[in-house]
Write a protein that holds these residues in place. Sequence first.
Motif, PDB file in Angstrom:
ATOM      1  N   ARG A  17       0.844  -1.203   0.000  1.00 21.31           N
ATOM      2  CA  ARG A  17       0.000   0.000   0.000  1.00 21.31           C
ATOM      3  C   ARG A  17       0.878   1.252   0.000  1.00 21.31           C
ATOM      4  O   ARG A  17       0.641   2.199  -0.743  1.00 21.31           O
ATOM      5  N   ILE A  18       1.931   1.230   0.836  1.00 18.35           N
ATOM      6  CA  ILE A  18       2.857   2.369   0.888  1.00 18.35           C
ATOM      7  C   ILE A  18       3.529   2.560  -0.469  1.00 18.35           C
ATOM      8  O   ILE A  18       3.656   3.680  -0.963  1.00 18.35           O
ATOM      9  N   ALA A  19       3.924   1.435  -1.095  1.00 21.79           N
ATOM     10  CA  ALA A  19       4.580   1.517  -2.400  1.00 21.79           C
ATOM     11  C   ALA A  19       3.657   2.156  -3.431  1.00 21.79           C
ATOM     12  O   ALA A  19       4.087   2.986  -4.232  1.00 21.79           O
ATOM     13  N   ARG A  20       2.370   1.785  -3.395  1.00 14.75           N
ATOM     14  CA  ARG A  20       1.406   2.379  -4.341  1.00 14.75           C
ATOM     15  C   ARG A  20       1.246   3.869  -4.093  1.00 14.75           C
ATOM     16  O   ARG A  20       1.165   4.665  -5.026  1.00 14.75           O
ATOM     17  N   GLU A  21       1.197   4.260  -2.812  1.00 12.78           N
ATOM     18  CA  GLU A  21       1.046   5.680  -2.492  1.00 12.78           C
ATOM     19  C   GLU A  21       2.264   6.487  -2.945  1.00 12.78           C
ATOM     20  O   GLU A  21       2.135   7.583  -3.464  1.00 12.78           O
ATOM     21  N   LEU A  22       3.454   5.918  -2.748  1.00 14.51           N
ATOM     22  CA  LEU A  22       4.674   6.602  -3.181  1.00 14.51           C
ATOM     23  C   LEU A  22       4.684   6.743  -4.700  1.00 14.51           C
ATOM     24  O   LEU A  22       5.083   7.784  -5.233  1.00 14.51           O
ATOM     25  N   GLU A  23       4.241   5.699  -5.396  1.00 15.30           N
ATOM     26  CA  GLU A  23       4.194   5.731  -6.854  1.00 15.30           C
ATOM     27  C   GLU A  23       3.235   6.816  -7.327  1.00 15.30           C
ATOM     28  O   GLU A  23       3.530   7.565  -8.254  1.00 15.30           O
ATOM     29  N   TRP A  24       2.080   6.915  -6.650  1.00 14.54           N
ATOM     30  CA  TRP A  24       1.110   7.949  -7.025  1.00 14.54           C
ATOM     31  C   TRP A  24       1.720   9.337  -6.826  1.00 14.54           C
ATOM     32  O   TRP A  24       1.613  10.205  -7.694  1.00 14.54           O
ATOM     33  N   ALA A  25       2.384   9.551  -5.676  1.00  9.00           N
ATOM     34  CA  ALA A  25       2.978  10.857  -5.370  1.00  9.00           C
ATOM     35  C   ALA A  25       4.051  11.214  -6.401  1.00  9.00           C
ATOM     36  O   ALA A  25       4.148  12.353  -6.837  1.00  9.00           O
ATOM     37  N   LYS A  27       4.257  10.167  -9.555  1.00  7.01           N
ATOM     38  CA  LYS A  27       3.605  10.512 -10.827  1.00  7.01           C
ATOM     39  C   LYS A  27       3.003  11.912 -10.768  1.00  7.01           C
ATOM     40  O   LYS A  27       3.099  12.675 -11.712  1.00  7.01           O
ATOM     41  N   HIS A  28       2.352  12.214  -9.639  1.00  9.67           N
ATOM     42  CA  HIS A  28       1.719  13.511  -9.475  1.00  9.67           C
ATOM     43  C   HIS A  28       2.767  14.620  -9.595  1.00  9.67           C
ATOM     44  O   HIS A  28       2.559  15.627 -10.270  1.00  9.67           O
ATOM     45  N   GLU A  29       3.904  14.413  -8.943  1.00  8.90           N
ATOM     46  CA  GLU A  29       4.969  15.409  -8.968  1.00  8.90           C
ATOM     47  C   GLU A  29       5.541  15.569 -10.377  1.00  8.90           C
ATOM     48  O   GLU A  29       5.827  16.680 -10.815  1.00  8.90           O
ATOM     49  N   GLU A  30       5.690  14.439 -11.090  1.00  5.02           N
ATOM     50  CA  GLU A  30       6.196  14.490 -12.465  1.00  5.02           C
ATOM     51  C   GLU A  30       5.278  15.322 -13.354  1.00  5.02           C
ATOM     52  O   GLU A  30       5.740  16.084 -14.189  1.00  5.02           O
ATOM     53  N   GLU A  31       3.961  15.159 -13.152  1.00  4.91           N
ATOM     54  CA  GLU A  31       3.003  15.923 -13.954  1.00  4.91           C
ATOM     55  C   GLU A  31       3.148  17.417 -13.701  1.00  4.91           C
ATOM     56  O   GLU A  31       3.112  18.217 -14.626  1.00  4.91           O
ATOM     57  N   LEU A  32       3.318  17.774 -12.426  1.00  2.01           N
ATOM     58  CA  LEU A  32       3.484  19.192 -12.089  1.00  2.01           C
ATOM     59  C   LEU A  32       4.758  19.751 -12.707  1.00  2.01           C
ATOM     60  O   LEU A  32       4.763  20.847 -13.252  1.00  2.01           O
ATOM     61  N   LEU A  33       5.841  18.978 -12.625  1.00  4.11           N
ATOM     62  CA  LEU A  33       7.111  19.433 -13.186  1.00  4.11           C
ATOM     63  C   LEU A  33       7.008  19.587 -14.704  1.00  4.11           C
ATOM     64  O   LEU A  33       7.537  20.533 -15.276  1.00  4.11           O
ATOM     65  N   ALA A  34       6.299  18.655 -15.339  1.00  2.97           N
ATOM     66  CA  ALA A  34       6.124  18.736 -16.791  1.00  2.97           C
ATOM     67  C   ALA A  34       5.389  20.015 -17.164  1.00  2.97           C
ATOM     68  O   ALA A  34       5.729  20.678 -18.138  1.00  2.97           O
TER      69      ALA A  34
END
Length: 95
Positions: A17-25, A27-34
Amino acid sequence: MSNDEKDKLGELMHNSRIARELEWARKHEEELLAKLRARKGGAEANANCPECAQKLVEDAEHGTGGLVCPERHGAWLSWDTIVKMLDRLAHPKSD
Ligand SMILES: [Zn+2]
């Protein structure tokens, strides 16, 4: 299933569950940076907070297209955005 096995299963499920949450965070950060990169280095993309000197980040929360201090000391908005906001406040019913 023994209690020991149940503990291990619980731990595995917790870790995934933690791994999934980290993955989501991530991806979210990558989108903002893009999005920031897409601005192609306009003056505002490199703005820093005058209060704490931290780099301003995109305001994803309210969708203003502006930049905010990560510590919420203030924000940079384009003049057009501010005029639109004032206009909406002055004429709340028109859309
Ligand atoms: Zn600040």
